[in-house]
Write a protein that holds these residues in place. Structure first.
Motif, PDB file in Angstrom:
ATOM      1  N   ILE A  88      44.951  36.893  36.352  1.00 31.21           N
ATOM      2  CA  ILE A  88      43.616  37.090  35.783  1.00 31.21           C
ATOM      3  C   ILE A  88      43.552  36.680  34.316  1.00 31.21           C
ATOM      4  CG2 ILE A  88      41.860  38.814  35.171  1.00 31.21           C
ATOM      5  CD1 ILE A  88      42.366  40.096  37.913  1.00 31.21           C
ATOM      6  N   THR A  92      40.882  33.539  33.227  1.00 29.27           N
ATOM      7  CA  THR A  92      39.620  33.986  32.633  1.00 29.27           C
ATOM      8  C   THR A  92      39.126  32.942  31.633  1.00 29.27           C
ATOM      9  OG1 THR A  92      40.218  36.315  32.919  1.00 29.27           O
ATOM     10  CG2 THR A  92      38.508  35.824  31.283  1.00 29.27           C
ATOM     11  N   GLY A 119      38.541  36.924  38.598  1.00 30.09           N
ATOM     12  CA  GLY A 119      39.290  36.381  37.466  1.00 30.09           C
ATOM     13  C   GLY A 119      38.393  35.774  36.410  1.00 30.09           C
ATOM     14  N   CYS A 120      37.091  35.700  36.686  1.00 30.46           N
ATOM     15  CA  CYS A 120      36.088  35.179  35.755  1.00 30.46           C
ATOM     16  C   CYS A 120      36.422  33.799  35.183  1.00 30.46           C
ATOM     17  CB  CYS A 120      35.833  36.166  34.624  1.00 30.46           C
ATOM     18  SG  CYS A 120      35.213  37.754  35.188  1.00 30.46           S
TER      19      CYS A 120
END
Length: 140
Positions: A88, A92, A119-120
Motif C-alpha cells: 500500500i 499510493t 492502495g489509492c
C-alpha cells in the motif's frame, strides 16, 4: 510478447511507476508451469525500465473463463484478487500498469482494479497483448 508490447507502448503505459501482472489461478499455474501474464509483464518491465511489482494474489476462481459469457465471467472473478497489504505505501499516489495476456470482456481487469483500489493508486492502465473483438463487430 513483452518486448513487442514495450515497442508499441502508449504514453500511459510508459509513464507507469510499476508493472503489475494479473496473477493466474493455482490450478493454471500447476497445469502450465508458469503465469503467462507474469512472464509478459517481467519482460515489459525490463525493456521499459519500470519496476515489476507482483502485488496481487489470486484467491479464487471457479473453473476457466474461456467458456463463460460476460456475466458469468464477472461473477467468476468477482473478489478473486487480493492486494498484498504491505505494498500500500508503495502504490499510493502512483501510476500502475496492469498486464494480462488477453482482455476478453474486461472482467478480470476490473476485478484486479477493484482489489488495488484500497492502495489509492493515482491511476491504473490496463495493457494486454491481445483483445477479443465483440461478436457484433466480427466480419461475416
Amino acid at each position: 510478447m513483452g518486448a513487442e508490447m514495450a515497442a508499441r507502448a502508449e504514453p500511459a503505459a510508459r509513464s507507469a511507476h510499476f508493472v503489475v501482472p494479473i496473477p493466474t489461478s493455482s490450478r493454471n499455474l500447476r497445469r502450465r508451469g508458469y503465469n503467462q501474464a507474469a512472464v509478459i509483464a517481467a519482460v515489459l518491465a525490463e525493456v521499459l525500465q519500470i519496476p515489476y511489482l507482483a502485488c496481487l494474489e489470486r484467491h479464487r476462481q471457479v473453473g476457466t473463463q474461456t467458456a463463460l459469457n460476460p456475466m458469468q465471467r464477472r461473477a467468476n472473478v468477482s473478489g478473486a484478487f487480493v492486494m498484498v497489504e504491505t505494498v500500500i505505501p508503495m502504490i499510493t499516489g502512483r501510476r500502475l500498469m496492469l498486464v494480462d495476456d488477453v482482455i476478453t470482456t474486461g472482467a478480470t481487469i476490473l476485478a484486479a482494479v477493484r482489489a488495488l483500489g484500497p492502495g489509492c493508486p493515482e491511476s491504473i492502465c490496463a495493457y494486454a497483448f491481445s483483445r477479443t473483438v465483440p461478436i457484433s463487430l466480427e466480419s461475416t
